[in-house]
Design an enzyme around this catalytic site. Structure first.
Site, mmCIF file in Angstrom:
data_model
loop_
_atom_site.group_PDB
_atom_site.id
_atom_site.type_symbol
_atom_site.label_atom_id
_atom_site.label_comp_id
_atom_site.label_asym_id
_atom_site.label_seq_id
_atom_site.Cartn_x
_atom_site.Cartn_y
_atom_site.Cartn_z
ATOM 1 N N HIS A 176 67.852 -65.470 79.099
ATOM 2 C CA HIS A 176 68.972 -65.944 80.139
ATOM 3 C C HIS A 176 67.548 -66.723 81.776
ATOM 4 O O HIS A 176 67.944 -67.685 82.176
ATOM 5 C CB HIS A 176 68.887 -64.724 81.105
ATOM 6 C CG HIS A 176 69.705 -65.000 82.211
ATOM 7 N ND1 HIS A 176 71.332 -65.509 83.046
ATOM 8 C CD2 HIS A 176 69.798 -64.595 83.774
ATOM 9 C CE1 HIS A 176 71.463 -65.642 84.332
ATOM 10 N NE2 HIS A 176 70.190 -65.001 84.348
ATOM 11 N N CYS A 180 77.120 -68.501 83.812
ATOM 12 C CA CYS A 180 75.851 -68.575 83.115
ATOM 13 C C CYS A 180 76.787 -68.682 81.067
ATOM 14 O O CYS A 180 76.578 -68.140 80.948
ATOM 15 C CB CYS A 180 75.099 -67.445 83.245
ATOM 16 S SG CYS A 180 73.592 -67.523 82.451
ATOM 17 N N CYS A 221 74.632 -64.147 79.140
ATOM 18 C CA CYS A 221 75.806 -64.092 80.064
ATOM 19 C C CYS A 221 77.074 -63.978 79.244
ATOM 20 O O CYS A 221 77.667 -63.942 79.744
ATOM 21 C CB CYS A 221 75.352 -64.382 81.480
ATOM 22 S SG CYS A 221 74.117 -64.093 82.066
#
Lengths: 408, 408
Positions: free
Chosen positions: A359, A328, A333
């Site tokens: 996220h 990601c 991430c």
């Protein structure tokens, strides 16, 4: 407001041929029914182009919670929603107008849609009284007695200066209302729509009308005919994303969308935010969505991944050195482990809310991007089948409908 | 731990000639006394170079509140502090070691200093009992009974893996303690310093000793002689930045620093954070500082500017379209108005805390940078005079000393 014209070819319809519309919408790909009603489109606004189907992050108080404009660009937001009701109460729409309008105020130069205010007036305000004139309620902030009318909702939104404004409506919860109440609210929403059209005068701002009518097919049919006949720049479907089931929602959309099949305007389903719900609503033919859901569950520690939902408040993540989602590209991430986020959440550290929101918004906006690509490639039905199949076995991202959230 | 050598030329002294020290400190400019004892230096650590005098933002829980590592680089942080006590309790130093150490855990690859833990043990822990062995206390998080010894403090800090560790000390509040208590704590801190030196073994980590002794000149003199004689890589002055006056603090520094005048090691005054306090401590000859103050007051809406302190919670800022500080390069001032920040603070929006922190940390780190430039240019006494004169007429940034903050 502007008129609309029925385009001869559904593939290249455009709204408002009279030349004064501030937006332009073009359907790029609309696969043959009955495989799907999903369609890819391109919405041009004074502040830029939005590819549809699109999810709009919600910036209730002129800020998407925990995010700054650079974060929003990084997660891929191309349009955001701001709440008319909240901003009218605080800091005040006239103040925002004096400060240069909502775009300058929050330093977001991409498109903005301001919602109707109706949902918040009805769900957040206390002691409300609704009559033909408007809604009288007490501010949830300081108890001040306030009055929202269609004309006032237009004045507020013109002052805020979003690219797209939305008519004041009267939503009612489908299950908690009698058929009579639903019918009355839908009819009043239509009458208020006419008053909004009359009151709205800002030429660089589009105006969307709202279809109400609860779960009653005949009421939805009538509302679609009425709102659809008015010269709005786009059509909202309200009164869903509440306590109805996914099947009930689909049934409503399957009444409304076919009636709008040849209508050259974008269709916006208000309040929907879980991946599977968006997938189904796209399949039903809707183009635009908003919800606080992805950001709200992120702040609670619930992170979305293709394999399902991770609750980072669970102790098992405290020693997990992996990123939340391998590969990601989001700010979380890229640099941090599940263990670090789990620690931040337990410590109540502010950074947790920003990283988790980065996220989940990246996840849902990438999800919409993959939907757009599939529609353009003609493979949306396959994508939908594959996602639904993978959902069956997981607690995933996420089978169950998640209701509309009243407020952040 | 490493030995030190007395350099022949104070202008180019360096610590630890024996070759095993993980840091290297060089005084670049040390103007003639008595104009000032301010000195500019260059501290090399395993994770990079720090120009001194330097202010270290505090990342209590392995995060500088509301900031991510990119934010910290943008505000100009070259070294940060993390709290040994907090991290030992949560998420645990052994866990952080398993996850690769503090730098990887928080994705900060520049230098880190972990503090002694003594201040937090004494100020945050409940039911503490201090004896020669160490401190027994109850965790402020869950009430667990814990024991901190000099050896344990070293083990914790070696596990965290900061560039610089600090000995466990026993601070006492100057005004609330008898001379006997201050003397006993200073002597115990010296004995614990010896035990820390014996226990510390990590070769890529420097170790600083702490001078205690309250406001008593003779106790400070004895502590300076004792700690200064031990082979530390740097010397901390503890027990200040509390409830003492600026004059009392200066008097202590004017006892300690001259005794260290030919000492080739960096001097770190623990817990100081307001601009005028830093200015005076630099003048007294100190090199390193830390405090939660700039970030904590930022989160409360207090923004530092050259013209003084702005309380953004004040209603007059709700219509103020100007940036907090004209020309400031920070994330807040680049894009947003005072009005927007005032709105975010009133709405309790998370973005407010990040933007305000970005500004105050930019302000204090730019302030330190201007101090370093002035020292290098030989104009520090003039800079100090000019700042003190401008302080006299304002509620500025800020005349009054602001005490050490126990915890965020």
């Amino acid at each position: 407001m502007t008129g609309t014209e029925q385009a001869a070819e559904p593939q290249t319809i455009r709204s408002a041929g009279v030349g004064s519309t501030p937006i332009r919408f073009e359907v790029l790909d609309a696969p043959e029914r009955p495989a799907t009603r999903a369609r890819a489109g391109r919405l041009e606004t004074p502040h830029g182009v939005v590819e549809t189907p699109i999810f709009m992050p919600v910036g209730t108080n002129a800020t998407v919670k925990a995010m700054d404009p650079d974060d929003l660009e990084e997660v891929g937001a191309t349009i955001i929603l701001a709440n008319t009701y909240h901003l009218a109460l605080r800091p005040g729409h006239e103040r925002i107008a004096r400060l240069g309008g909502l775009h300058d105020f929050m330093a977001w130069q991409r498109p903005i849609l301001t919602d109707s205010g109706g949902f918040q007036v009805v769900s957040l305000g206390d002691l409300r009284r609704i009559d033909e004139e408007g809604v009288t309620f007490r501010s949830h902030l300081d108890g001040a007695l306030l009055h929202f009318t269609p004309e006032y909702a237009m004045a507020v939104q013109e002052a805020l200066g979003a690219d797209i404004a939305v008519c004041l409506d009267q939503p009612v919860p489908p299950h908690a209302s009698t058929r009579g109440e639903v019918a009355e609210a839908a009819a009043r929403t239509e009458r208020w729509a006419e008053r909004c059209l009359d009151a709205h005068g800002r030429e660089d701002q589009a105006l969307f009308g709202i279809i109400q009518g609860g779960l009653e097919p005949d009421l939805r049919r009538a509302a679609t005919a009425a709102i659809g006949a008015m010269p709005f720049d786009g059509i909202c479907v309200g009164g869903l994303a509440g306590d109805e089931t996914a099947e009930q929602r689909r049934a409503v959309l399957d009444v409304v969308v076919p009636l709008l099949a040849d209508d050259p305007r974008p269709r916006y389903l208000m309040g929907l935010g879980s991946p599977i719900d968006l997938l189904e609503a796209v399949d039903a033919g809707m183009d635009m969505f908003d919800s606080v859901l992805p950001a709200r569950v992120a702040r609670n520690g619930s992170l979305w991944t293709p394999e399902g939902r991770l609750n980072l408040r669970n102790a098992r993540f405290l020693d997990d050195a992996r990123p939340v989602q391998e590969g990601c590209p989001c700010r979380l991430c890229r640099s941090f482990s599940r263990a670090y986020l789990a620690h931040l959440l337990r410590a109540g550290e502010l950074l947790a809310y920003r990283l988790a929101t980065c996220h989940n918004l990246t996840f849902i906006l990438d999800f919409m991007s993959s939907i757009r690509s599939a529609i353009r490639a003609g493979t949306f039905p396959e994508l939908r089948r594959s996602i639904r199949a993978s959902q069956a076995g997981t607690n995933g991202a996420k089978t169950a409908s998640e209701g509309r959230v009243k407020s952040e």
